[in-house]
Design a protein around this motif. Structure first.
Motif, PDB file in Angstrom:
ATOM      1  N   TRP A  56       0.821  -1.201   0.000  1.00 56.55           N
ATOM      2  CA  TRP A  56       0.000   0.000   0.000  1.00 56.55           C
ATOM      3  C   TRP A  56       0.861   1.260   0.000  1.00 56.55           C
ATOM      4  CZ3 TRP A  56      -4.353   1.265  -1.729  1.00 56.55           C
ATOM      5  CH2 TRP A  56      -5.439   0.385  -1.722  1.00 56.55           C
ATOM      6  N   THR A 212     -11.333  10.645   2.591  1.00 56.39           N
ATOM      7  CA  THR A 212     -11.932   9.463   3.208  1.00 56.39           C
ATOM      8  C   THR A 212     -10.844   8.564   3.779  1.00 56.39           C
ATOM      9  OG1 THR A 212     -13.748   9.535   1.607  1.00 56.39           O
ATOM     10  CG2 THR A 212     -13.444   7.486   2.821  1.00 56.39           C
ATOM     11  N   ILE A 213     -11.027   8.100   4.990  1.00 58.12           N
ATOM     12  CA  ILE A 213     -10.041   7.221   5.615  1.00 58.12           C
ATOM     13  C   ILE A 213      -9.992   5.893   4.862  1.00 58.12           C
ATOM     14  CG2 ILE A 213      -9.399   5.974   7.719  1.00 58.12           C
ATOM     15  CD1 ILE A 213     -10.787   8.170   9.323  1.00 58.12           C
ATOM     16  N   ALA A 214      -8.807   5.561   4.352  1.00 52.96           N
ATOM     17  CA  ALA A 214      -8.637   4.335   3.572  1.00 52.96           C
ATOM     18  C   ALA A 214      -8.057   3.203   4.395  1.00 52.96           C
ATOM     19  CB  ALA A 214      -7.723   4.602   2.365  1.00 52.96           C
ATOM     20  N   ARG A 215      -7.175   3.544   5.352  1.00 53.86           N
ATOM     21  CA  ARG A 215      -6.546   2.511   6.168  1.00 53.86           C
ATOM     22  C   ARG A 215      -6.276   3.047   7.569  1.00 53.86           C
ATOM     23  NH1 ARG A 215      -3.147   2.486   2.022  1.00 53.86           N
ATOM     24  NH2 ARG A 215      -1.218   2.646   3.203  1.00 53.86           N
ATOM     25  N   VAL A 225      -2.717   6.416  10.016  1.00 53.42           N
ATOM     26  CA  VAL A 225      -4.002   6.624   9.349  1.00 53.42           C
ATOM     27  C   VAL A 225      -3.729   7.195   7.957  1.00 53.42           C
ATOM     28  CG1 VAL A 225      -6.237   7.786   9.439  1.00 53.42           C
ATOM     29  CG2 VAL A 225      -5.102   7.093  11.567  1.00 53.42           C
ATOM     30  N   SER A 234      -2.989  10.582  -1.668  1.00 51.91           N
ATOM     31  CA  SER A 234      -3.347  10.251  -0.296  1.00 51.91           C
ATOM     32  C   SER A 234      -2.389  10.954   0.642  1.00 51.91           C
ATOM     33  CB  SER A 234      -3.289   8.734  -0.075  1.00 51.91           C
ATOM     34  OG  SER A 234      -1.970   8.256  -0.288  1.00 51.91           O
ATOM     35  N   VAL A 251     -12.066   3.066   8.813  1.00 53.11           N
ATOM     36  CA  VAL A 251     -12.089   3.052   7.353  1.00 53.11           C
ATOM     37  C   VAL A 251     -13.472   3.473   6.858  1.00 53.11           C
ATOM     38  CG1 VAL A 251     -11.929   1.593   5.300  1.00 53.11           C
ATOM     39  CG2 VAL A 251     -10.319   1.283   7.194  1.00 53.11           C
TER      40      VAL A 251
END
Length: 270
Positions: A56, A212-215, A225, A234, A251
């Motif tokens: 990631w 938007t929170i992805a991980r 985060v 990101s 998430v």
């Protein structure tokens, strides 16, 4: 004691860079190719023996440097969702294969001419720039304001987001910064303050990137985060695990990354 003469050939790898930053080499391109094949980050990472987090991190870096997403998520359903390459990602994988093939042919021809001079020949590898900053954004200078001591630099990055940095006059001159010039904005994840939800409060920090929170990756003490930004790219932040839990960071939730202009380091392509 006699030393046996052994033929020495030339070898090497090729990778693509954006201003000295590694956009894609064999490992990263192999990751993209496996994502296209498997439709899953987890399976692709396992296939090339890369950790899930490293996969990631590589994808985040490539998306930011490319200026547009190379990998996109699929909505959940019976199959549980997944990931796939964007058209740009597919093009990158295909073009890299062509470039790599030409590179191997070039190295082979060079190696043939190197026979007999190996003892007197040394390859000097140029080291690409490395930085401890987790967040690296490529963009263009859209505004430059001169001050009494320091200058304010506004950089437009992927997705139309603007990052403001405060640097000295000397730095601006040495880096050759001017409107339209390409530059990097580097921000340490530890310099970022997170705000959960659609917060309407005002802050003295000049920079605010919402998404938007992805991980959310909790550790023993701290939690990383990662927030996906609109239009690609990101931003990652390190907060205490306690803060993450108290804020209810999860998430899919909305959050903003806030950081001071003085926390931004500006660099330019070599």
């Amino acid at each position: 004691m006699e030393t046996e003469n052994t033929a020495i050939g030339l070898d090497g790898e090729i990778w693509m860079t954006v201003g000295g930053e590694n956009l894609g080499g064999p490992n990263r391109i192999a990751l993209l190719a496996k994502i296209a094949e498997c439709g899953s980050i987890t399976q692709a990472a396992k296939a090339i023996r890369m950790s899930y987090k490293a996969a990631w991190d590589a994808i985040d870096a490539m998306n930011n440097l490319a200026g547009e997403p190379l990998v996109e998520r699929l909505a959940g359903g019976k199959g549980g969702g997944g990931t796939r390459l964007t058209a740009r990602g597919e093009q990158l994988v295909a073009n890299f294969a062509l470039i790599e093939r030409e590179h191997r042919s070039f190295v082979k021809r060079l190696s043939e001419h190197a026979d007999g001079i190996a003892d007197d020949y040394r390859l000097v590898r140029k080291m690409s720039m490395r930085t401890s900053a987790r967040n690296q954004f490529l963009g263009k200078v859209i505004q430059l304001k001169r001050g009494a001591v320091n200058d304010e630099v506004e950089l437009e990055v992927a997705g139309g987001h603007v990052i403001v940095a405060i640097v000295t006059h000397e730095s601006v001159d040495n880096l050759g910064l001017q409107v339209g010039a390409e530059a990097f904005a580097l921000v340490k994840s530890s310099s970022i303050i997170l705000v959960a939800g659609d917060d309407s409060a005002r802050y003295s920090a000049r920079n605010r990137l919402a998404g938007t929170i992805a991980r959310v990756e909790p550790g023993a003490v701290n939690t990383e985060v990662v927030i996906d930004l609109a239009g690609g790219g990101s931003v990652a932040a390190i907060v205490t695990r306690e803060s993450s839990e108290n804020m209810g960071l999860a998430v899919g939730g909305q959050a903003s990354a806030i950081f001071k202009a003085s926390s931004v380091i500006i660099g330019v392509p070599a």
